[in-house]
Design an enzyme around this catalytic site. Sequence first.
Site, PDB file in Angstrom:
ATOM      1  N   GLU A 483       0.809  -1.234   0.000  1.00 43.44           N
ATOM      2  CA  GLU A 483       0.000   0.000   0.000  1.00 43.44           C
ATOM      3  C   GLU A 483       0.837   1.275   0.000  1.00 43.44           C
ATOM      4  O   GLU A 483       0.274   2.371  -0.008  1.00 43.44           O
ATOM      5  CB  GLU A 483      -0.959  -0.011   1.203  1.00 43.44           C
ATOM      6  N   LYS A 595       5.778  -1.969   1.465  1.00 41.95           N
ATOM      7  CA  LYS A 595       5.155  -2.071   2.787  1.00 41.95           C
ATOM      8  C   LYS A 595       5.086  -3.518   3.286  1.00 41.95           C
ATOM      9  O   LYS A 595       5.348  -3.811   4.438  1.00 41.95           O
ATOM     10  CB  LYS A 595       3.736  -1.485   2.729  1.00 41.95           C
ATOM     11  N   GLN A 596       4.681  -4.416   2.394  1.00 43.21           N
ATOM     12  CA  GLN A 596       4.424  -5.795   2.838  1.00 43.21           C
ATOM     13  C   GLN A 596       4.537  -6.736   1.653  1.00 43.21           C
ATOM     14  O   GLN A 596       4.592  -6.282   0.506  1.00 43.21           O
ATOM     15  CB  GLN A 596       3.034  -5.876   3.443  1.00 43.21           C
TER      16      GLN A 596
END
Length: 739
Positions: A483, A595-596
């Site tokens: 994100e 982010k991930q």
Amino acid sequence: MTKRLWDITELYFDPKRQHHYETLFTIGSGYLGTRGAFEESYPGDTPATLIHGIYNHIPGALVPELVNAPNWLPINVTVDGTPFQVILNVDKADFMTPPNGLALGYSRSLHMDTGLLQREVLFRAASGNIVRLTFSRFASLHDQHVMAQRLTVTAVDGSPAITISAGIDTHVTNAGARHWSADRQIKASGSRCAVQVTTEPSGYTVGMAAALISDYPTHGITEGLRASMTISFTLQQEESRIIDKLTAIYTSRDVINPLETAEAKLEEAAVIGYQMLFDAHCHEWEKYWTTADIRIDGDEEIQRAVRFTTYHILIPTPRYDERASVGAKTLSGLGYKGHVFWDTELFLVPPLILSQPHLARNLLMYRYHNLHGARNKAKANGYQGAMFPWESTDTGEETTPQWSDPQPDGTRIRIWTGDSEQHISTDITYAILKYWRWTNDREFLLKHGAEIVLDTAAFWGSRVEYNAEQNRYEVSQQIGPDEYHENIDNSVFVNRMAQWHLQTALDLLEWLRANAPADADRLTTALDLTPKRLTHWRDVIAKMYIPFDREQGIHIQFPGFFEMEYIPVPKYHPRTRSVQEIIGHARTIQSQVIKQADVVMMMALLGEDLSVPAGLDVRQVMINNWNTYFPRTDHGSSLSPAMHAWVAARLHLNDEAYEMLHHAAHIDLQDNKGNVRDGIHAAACGGVWQAIIFGFCGLHIDANGELALDPHLPAHWREVNFNVYYRGEQRTFSVKNSV
Ligand code: BGC
């Protein structure tokens, strides 16, 4: 395995960590969750009871939220007139007879095998008399409308006069936001009290009734917004008394008369009594753990942590409700306002499919019942089919806020996920397919699941854009799992998963035609699956743009990604904040910091089915992808470490796999993101279970439809034992370490 590996224990009370422990020590029944606040309260505490489905949207608020219900915990004790509180430090001058009393000893444990929270405090009153107070509580898993508390008071020194006042408090808010209308019923008489409250404007009613069970005369009183029952008695030295408090609860989602039904349920529970209620509750927990527990021999720390994460998967999941789902913070805190994200389908549902398939089904049914909201969203955005909301509540409509809460400088940040994080429709489809493959639940697939898979495929069919110049299909303006990068074009995760989705939908339709022709016909007509539309899907599958760098042999997270600033994330180790916080939002979004798990998430979901150009070795591409994206990942989301653990284990990267598992398993226990006060990180909990079973143990369905293992256990693990359901049968696995 020693019993203590079933306990999480707090050996001393640190007021600075009270919100953290309130979250960790949440108890729940799949119907409600209650944070681990003290019975007698404590300054600054944040007690909360959250009940599935009870949402309210206050006019002027950005979005609806799950409402904090009346507090059923209060039990106030006075000892020789000194109100009991966990008072830790006193003035030296007052040490022997502190005017407000003193806690001489403290310990609190969550017993995860039975869902029982217990606290023992040794308390010296101002009089000098000392009592031991043991508080126990559980939310019955056997009867989700019943909660039970037990207080054991023992006179350790002296003959204290004890007064106990227990009740229900309707003076509750969501961090100040008032959801309950002023029109309330609050009553008390003898050893019973009850309340009924209604949300405004959503109009949900909650009725609660409580009983104080003792041998003493009991006086019921109402004071302001609270109803309570009081008893008094004197103890002789070394004498003990057990006082039970039972509470029953119903909402207007269950029955038309919640208060009366709660009162009747309370009488039923009072006849059964605390001990038998507890026995029945334990029996249900035993059934849960039979298939949910992963037994790890050789790693006590991970063993306990995994029981903790599994406990928090089990307690919020609805047992008898198909119209509620589990929010990103479960029922353990106000974070994300009780909204339901992809966290549920990709992180929580898979462990449940294998361990408690009927619970997985309930969660998937929530999406089925909310298809109307997904269709509304697709229509409102000019698309066909069903486009599920990024954040969902009781209505099934999109409830992602468009703006953040005010920042320290007073400004608000635009939140784009509700507009652009569209992969959720595919995440739901992925979970349905997984459920179907593991359970063979034909009835679910034919009546419910297939409709979701096909109508969300119709959405993608209308969503993709044809680039005539390149003769390929593209998807613009997306947010993938990462994100930090918003409104990007051609996220490889989104494009590949959409392509997978369309192929899955075509395969399913073909299967339906062969195996359930009437359902195939019904769905073809209802969803308008014309030959033209299906031909279009095939064309999209064939020509979907999957960003790939042939030279490097890697997937490209999205075109332009590698043109941004490179920031070596490992350089910031060790750190307690995300790289985003360290370097700032503006620089992060212009950089390669992720982010991930994004490409790594795709590898977790699809394994080797990655769509790699002909002539390239998929395993090598996976390693290349890992080497590229892992060092760029911030793990700014709690969803990230477990997915990395899973993929690293599959790639035989043992050190990284263990490091990531350890990180994921302790996100809540160690509060390593600093926000556990807002609630449990549900997805991390589900991710840990999957990382061990699918990653380390390598459990999978092989080409013959049989269950198979491909273990890569950490070197110090001797053995992993677990049970799963496969197609209705319970199967037992024992994975021994060959290292
Ligand atoms: C993550 C999302 C997740 C949401 C709720 C965000 O920080 O990036 O992937 O769905 O939190 O847990």
